[in-house]
Scaffold this active site. Structure first.
Site, mmCIF file in Angstrom:
data_model
loop_
_atom_site.group_PDB
_atom_site.id
_atom_site.type_symbol
_atom_site.label_atom_id
_atom_site.label_comp_id
_atom_site.label_asym_id
_atom_site.label_seq_id
_atom_site.Cartn_x
_atom_site.Cartn_y
_atom_site.Cartn_z
ATOM 1 N N ASN A 199 2.741 10.280 17.437
ATOM 2 C CA ASN A 199 1.683 10.022 16.854
ATOM 3 C C ASN A 199 0.424 9.556 17.275
ATOM 4 O O ASN A 199 0.203 8.803 18.493
ATOM 5 C CB ASN A 199 1.557 9.188 15.348
ATOM 6 C CG ASN A 199 1.295 7.842 15.293
ATOM 7 O OD1 ASN A 199 0.775 7.496 16.106
ATOM 8 N ND2 ASN A 199 2.806 7.019 14.794
ATOM 9 N N ASP A 202 7.953 7.272 10.277
ATOM 10 C CA ASP A 202 8.498 7.326 8.679
ATOM 11 C C ASP A 202 9.685 7.756 8.768
ATOM 12 O O ASP A 202 10.439 7.229 8.010
ATOM 13 C CB ASP A 202 7.898 8.168 8.132
ATOM 14 C CG ASP A 202 6.227 8.462 7.281
ATOM 15 O OD1 ASP A 202 6.362 6.494 7.076
ATOM 16 O OD2 ASP A 202 5.268 8.583 6.976
ATOM 17 N N LYS A 254 4.819 -1.441 -2.227
ATOM 18 C CA LYS A 254 5.015 -2.365 -0.930
ATOM 19 C C LYS A 254 5.311 -3.506 -1.288
ATOM 20 O O LYS A 254 5.600 -4.350 -0.550
ATOM 21 C CB LYS A 254 4.444 -2.172 0.521
ATOM 22 C CG LYS A 254 4.519 -0.459 0.505
ATOM 23 C CD LYS A 254 3.877 -0.162 1.607
ATOM 24 C CE LYS A 254 3.913 1.535 1.987
ATOM 25 N NZ LYS A 254 4.216 1.397 3.506
HETATM 26 O O1 C5P Z 1 3.188 4.764 3.425
HETATM 27 P P1 C5P Z 1 2.789 4.121 4.852
HETATM 28 O O2 C5P Z 1 2.819 4.653 5.581
HETATM 29 O O3 C5P Z 1 1.266 5.465 3.988
HETATM 30 O O4 C5P Z 1 2.104 2.841 4.817
HETATM 31 C C1 C5P Z 1 1.571 2.194 5.288
HETATM 32 C C2 C5P Z 1 1.325 0.911 4.999
HETATM 33 O O5 C5P Z 1 2.446 0.680 5.705
HETATM 34 C C3 C5P Z 1 0.403 0.495 6.775
HETATM 35 O O6 C5P Z 1 0.658 -0.451 6.486
HETATM 36 C C4 C5P Z 1 1.732 0.632 7.823
HETATM 37 O O7 C5P Z 1 2.145 -0.373 8.964
HETATM 38 C C5 C5P Z 1 3.213 0.272 6.904
HETATM 39 N N1 C5P Z 1 4.737 0.697 7.046
HETATM 40 C C6 C5P Z 1 5.462 0.329 8.140
HETATM 41 N N2 C5P Z 1 6.464 0.655 8.249
HETATM 42 C C7 C5P Z 1 6.996 1.823 7.528
HETATM 43 C C8 C5P Z 1 6.142 2.579 7.218
HETATM 44 C C9 C5P Z 1 4.813 1.626 6.820
HETATM 45 O O8 C5P Z 1 5.121 -1.064 7.789
HETATM 46 N N3 C5P Z 1 8.496 2.096 8.282
#
Ligand code: C5P
Length: 406
Positions: free
Chosen positions: A219, A288, A350
């Site tokens: 990204n 993701d 989370k």
């Molecule tokens: O679920 P989302 O990607 O929107 O969440 C964002 C937060 O979760 C950010 O703090 C990102 O660094 C963390 N994150 C993570 N591991 C992932 C996806 C997101 O630590 N696989």
């Protein structure tokens, strides 16, 4: 035993790199004591002596006290090979000259670089403290006063001199301050210590998820916000480890950097560091999903479509937040709609303590821009930060995080 009122001082000087310049005056013997006082407060001290200073006190004494080689010459190939003068200038968090004679003050004011000490003053952007020491008539002389005023205007901190009886028998202003007073003047130059003693681990940048030896999914995250947070946390006295995905950014001063490529690498590095972390900030834009399989050979062009199966990556910050003991966990939420609902949902899901939410549908902020504007949600309150540079915002966010630790 540490006195209660010495605590802030110890925090301010802990691990600070102090370059002590000694010029040639009778007060040079007090500099040995200053080295001890700074070290007692946890500072790392290196000494530079002018030629005249060595007539009053030996480099060997200062070397034994500071535990580091004493630097005396600009043109010594051996010393330059060990730590060159530019490296030394960069090393210093602060330069203090004690005693600062009328001669060294005049040379610095004139912008001269005719010995190692004056060269370092020119080459270093670090704050500088001068502790003048000289005969009272020399101190009150117009030339010295003009030089001192010019240096004070240029940002030099002038500590002293004190009044009293002098080695030459005169009485008046010109005595160097006592070592404790100079140490305190040095400590005053270091600001915020709200995170001293804390270990802050920050993830930053994108991750790359390979599907063959030459291609990957990623990204546009630049890593700027995470790097600015690392700089700001380090500035507040924290030990900072930055787990960085592939980005093109220099490492902030004093920050330990651990480079990773994929989400899996970032997950491993984060879990390895979590037990020692007091604060974990997940600033990375972690992919993701990753390809279910990484082909060993480059995928050849064939049909009109190509399907790649993706599998979910581990949620790094959620796994860190499940550890015991758990660091204070701060996440980011980049949203295009219903900011509050989505961000607070992630905060709870989370297991985070704070979530920093931004509206990425606004082109002026977020991802690759230099500016950002965010809303921070905790479990009990909301704080808005209006649009400003990522550097300014990082300072404000670190300040907010520090207040939540109390
Ligand atoms: O679920 P989302 O990607 O929107 O969440 C964002 C937060 O979760 C950010 O703090 C990102 O660094 C963390 N994150 C993570 N591991 C992932 C996806 C997101 O630590 N696989």
């Amino acid at each position: 035993m540490t006195q209660q009122n010495e605590q802030p001082l110890l925090k301010k000087l802990a691990s600070r790199r102090i370059l002590l310049g000694i010029s040639g005056g009778i007060a040079a013997y007090k500099s040995a004591e200053l080295v001890r006082r700074l070290q007692d407060a946890g500072a790392d001290v290196r000494v530079v002596m002018t030629r005249a200073a060595q007539e009053f006190i030996t480099p060997l004494t200062l070397q034994a006290l500071s535990g580091n080689p004493v630097h005396t010459s600009l043109l010594d190939p051996e010393a330059e090979a060990a730590m060159g003068h530019i490296e030394l200038a960069r090393w210093a968090d602060l330069i203090c000259i004690a005693p600062a004679t009328a001669d060294v003050i005049a040379r610095i004011r004139a912008g001269m670089a005719d010995d190692l000490l004056t060269t370092l003053c020119l080459a270093s952007k670090a704050p500088k403290v001068l502790a003048p020491a000289m005969n009272q008539a020399m101190w009150s002389d117009t030339h010295t006063q003009q030089n001192i005023n010019a240096l004070a205007q240029a940002g030099y901190q002038i500590a002293g001199p004190a009044a009293g009886s002098q080695a030459c028998g005169d009485v008046g202003f010109g005595r160097m301050l006592e070592p404790e007073q100079i140490r305190d003047a040095i400590a005053d130059q270091f600001g915020d210590t709200s995170l001293t003693g804390k270990h802050v681990v920050i993830t930053a940048g994108p991750t790359r998820e390979a599907f063959d030896p030459v291609r990957f999914i990623s990204n546009h995250s630049s890593g700027k916000m995470g790097f600015e947070l690392a700089r700001a946390a380090s500035h507040c006295g924290a030990r900072v480890t930055l787990i960085a995905g592939p980005v093109n950014l220099p490492t902030p001063d004093r920050v330990e950097r651990c480079d990773v490529i994929s989400a899996d690498d970032m997950h491993k590095a984060s879990l390895a560091l979590a037990p020692s972390a007091d604060i974990f900030i997940g600033c990375a834009a972690v992919a993701d999903y990753r390809p279910a399989q990484i082909e060993t050979q480059k995928i050849k062009k064939s049909g009109d479509t190509l399907s790649i199966e993706l599998v979910k990556n581990p949620d790094i910050i959620a796994d860190v937040a499940r550890q015991t003991p758990k660091p204070f966990c701060v996440g980011f939420a980049a949203e295009t709609n219903e900011l509050k609902k989505h961000a607070t949902g992630k905060l709870t899901r989370k297991g985070l303590d704070l979530i920093i939410a931004n509206d990425v549908s606004n082109q002026a902020i977020g991802f690759n821009s230099d500016d950002n504007a965010v809303t921070v949600y905790s479990h009990s309150d909301t704080t808005e930060f209006s649009q400003c540079s990522k550097a300014q915002l990082a300072n404000q966010l670190i300040e907010l995080i520090a207040t939540h630790l109390d």
